[in-house]
Enzyme design. Structure first.
Site, PDB file in Angstrom:
ATOM      1  N   ASP A  28       0.812  -1.218   0.000  1.00 13.40           N
ATOM      2  CA  ASP A  28       0.000   0.000   0.000  1.00 13.40           C
ATOM      3  C   ASP A  28       0.847   1.270   0.000  1.00 13.40           C
ATOM      4  O   ASP A  28       0.315   2.366  -0.048  1.00 13.40           O
ATOM      5  CB  ASP A  28      -0.937  -0.016   1.223  1.00 13.40           C
ATOM      6  CG  ASP A  28      -1.960   1.107   1.204  1.00 13.40           C
ATOM      7  OD1 ASP A  28      -2.507   1.389   0.124  1.00 13.40           O
ATOM      8  OD2 ASP A  28      -2.211   1.705   2.267  1.00 13.40           O
ATOM      9  N   GLN A  82      -5.509  -1.046  -7.091  1.00 13.30           N
ATOM     10  CA  GLN A  82      -6.047  -0.132  -6.084  1.00 13.30           C
ATOM     11  C   GLN A  82      -6.687   1.068  -6.772  1.00 13.30           C
ATOM     12  O   GLN A  82      -6.131   1.620  -7.722  1.00 13.30           O
ATOM     13  CB  GLN A  82      -4.953   0.351  -5.139  1.00 13.30           C
ATOM     14  CG  GLN A  82      -5.468   1.228  -4.004  1.00 13.30           C
ATOM     15  CD  GLN A  82      -4.355   1.627  -3.044  1.00 13.30           C
ATOM     16  OE1 GLN A  82      -3.711   2.654  -3.239  1.00 13.30           O
ATOM     17  NE2 GLN A  82      -4.121   0.807  -2.023  1.00 13.30           N
ATOM     18  N   SER A  84      -6.744   5.756  -0.020  1.00 16.12           N
ATOM     19  CA  SER A  84      -7.077   4.474  -0.645  1.00 16.12           C
ATOM     20  C   SER A  84      -8.552   4.169  -0.429  1.00 16.12           C
ATOM     21  O   SER A  84      -9.070   4.318   0.678  1.00 16.12           O
ATOM     22  CB  SER A  84      -6.232   3.353  -0.036  1.00 16.12           C
ATOM     23  OG  SER A  84      -4.852   3.617  -0.193  1.00 16.12           O
TER      24      SER A  84
END
Length: 284
Positions: free
Chosen positions: A203, A275, A225
């Protein structure tokens, strides 16, 4: 935040409160919200604790719902969706203050033989020829470089370039970023630990690839996110260098989509990531 692999392992060592109910500790941080990779990694550990030996995670799909509070632990409630002869499915809800902050669905599979192929790894410089990611951010005057240095202290990242700076021109893929990443210290041999550690690291930069085509200062963009998906193709070690080959096929509506291929140094394609996140220009 974790400063060595030992700290990261402690962060991933969840406390079992009851059957399928776990509590995750928080890292020592001055950040105002929990790092998304931490929640995803802890949720994967919680799901894996409820699956029989012989099953390995091959994918996870998740949504970030609310910013996590760094001052209190996170509760992970696992639901056993399916236990089959080949596959097992788990759903995990992460809660704080009685509210869900994150949802994860993970699928596990027993090892099987079958067809095998993969993309070819791009020709890139070695990790030793890359630029330290945090050093690059500090040199560029990023205001949160020191905070991110503490947040990612258990990771090593070597920047190879973006589509605007450092990477060969590719008109078909206008927004790209590449880096080498690894956990900075040796981890135990447990494959589950390596998947969770990789999930933690995955991430750190993925959403940023959606800004690589644009001449903008990330400090002037509100970024968050929204979801996070990983597929695990082949076993690998998170404490050995892996190439994060990232590209953003689309940005619009204040959202950016980023995709990534993950290669080991010897060219094996071991994971893929996707993502979508908020990339809203700040109005102030």
């Amino acid at each position: 935040m974790p400063t060595v692999a030992r700290d990261l392992l402690e962060l991933l060592d969840l406390e079992e409160l009851d059957v399928d109910l776990f509590r995750g500790r928080q890292a020592d941080t001055d950040r105002q919200r929990v790092y998304g990779g931490q929640v995803a990694a802890q949720a994967l550990i919680a799901a894996g604790r409820t699956v029989d030996q012989g099953y390995a995670a091959h994918s996870l799909h998740s949504y970030f719902l609310l910013p996590g509070d760094t001052a209190v632990p996170i509760i992970y409630d696992v639901e056993r969706i399916r236990d089959g002869r080949s596959f097992a499915t788990r759903r995990v809800v992460a809660r704080q203050h009685g509210r869900p902050i994150y949802y994860l669905t993970a699928s596990f599979q027993k090892a099987e033989d079958g067809f095998d192929h993969q993309d070819v790894m791009p020709d890139v410089p070695a990790p030793e020829d890359g630029v330290d990611m945090i050093g690059l951010m500090r040199a560029g005057g990023a205001p949160d470089a020191d905070a991110l240095a503490r947040e990612w202290a258990a990771l090593e990242a070597r920047h190879l370039g973006t589509s605007r700076r450092g990477l060969p021109e590719d008109p078909e893929h206008p927004s790209r970023a590449r880096m080498w990443v690894r956990i900075s210290d040796r981890l135990p041999d447990d494959p589950v630990v390596h998947l969770a550690a990789f999930t933690y690291a995955s991430d750190m930069s993925l959403l940023g690839a959606s800004l690589a085509a644009h001449d903008t200062n990330p400090a002037k963009v509100q970024m968050a996110s929204l979801d996070h998906t990983l597929w695990f193709h082949r076993p690998f070690r998170a404490d050995e260098w892996w190439l994060y080959d990232q590209a953003s096929p689309s940005a619009g509506g204040a959202r950016g989509l980023s995709l990534a291929r993950v290669f080991t140094r010897d060219g094996r394609l071991v994971a893929s990531a996707a993502q979508e996140g908020l990339i809203r220009p700040r109005r102030d």
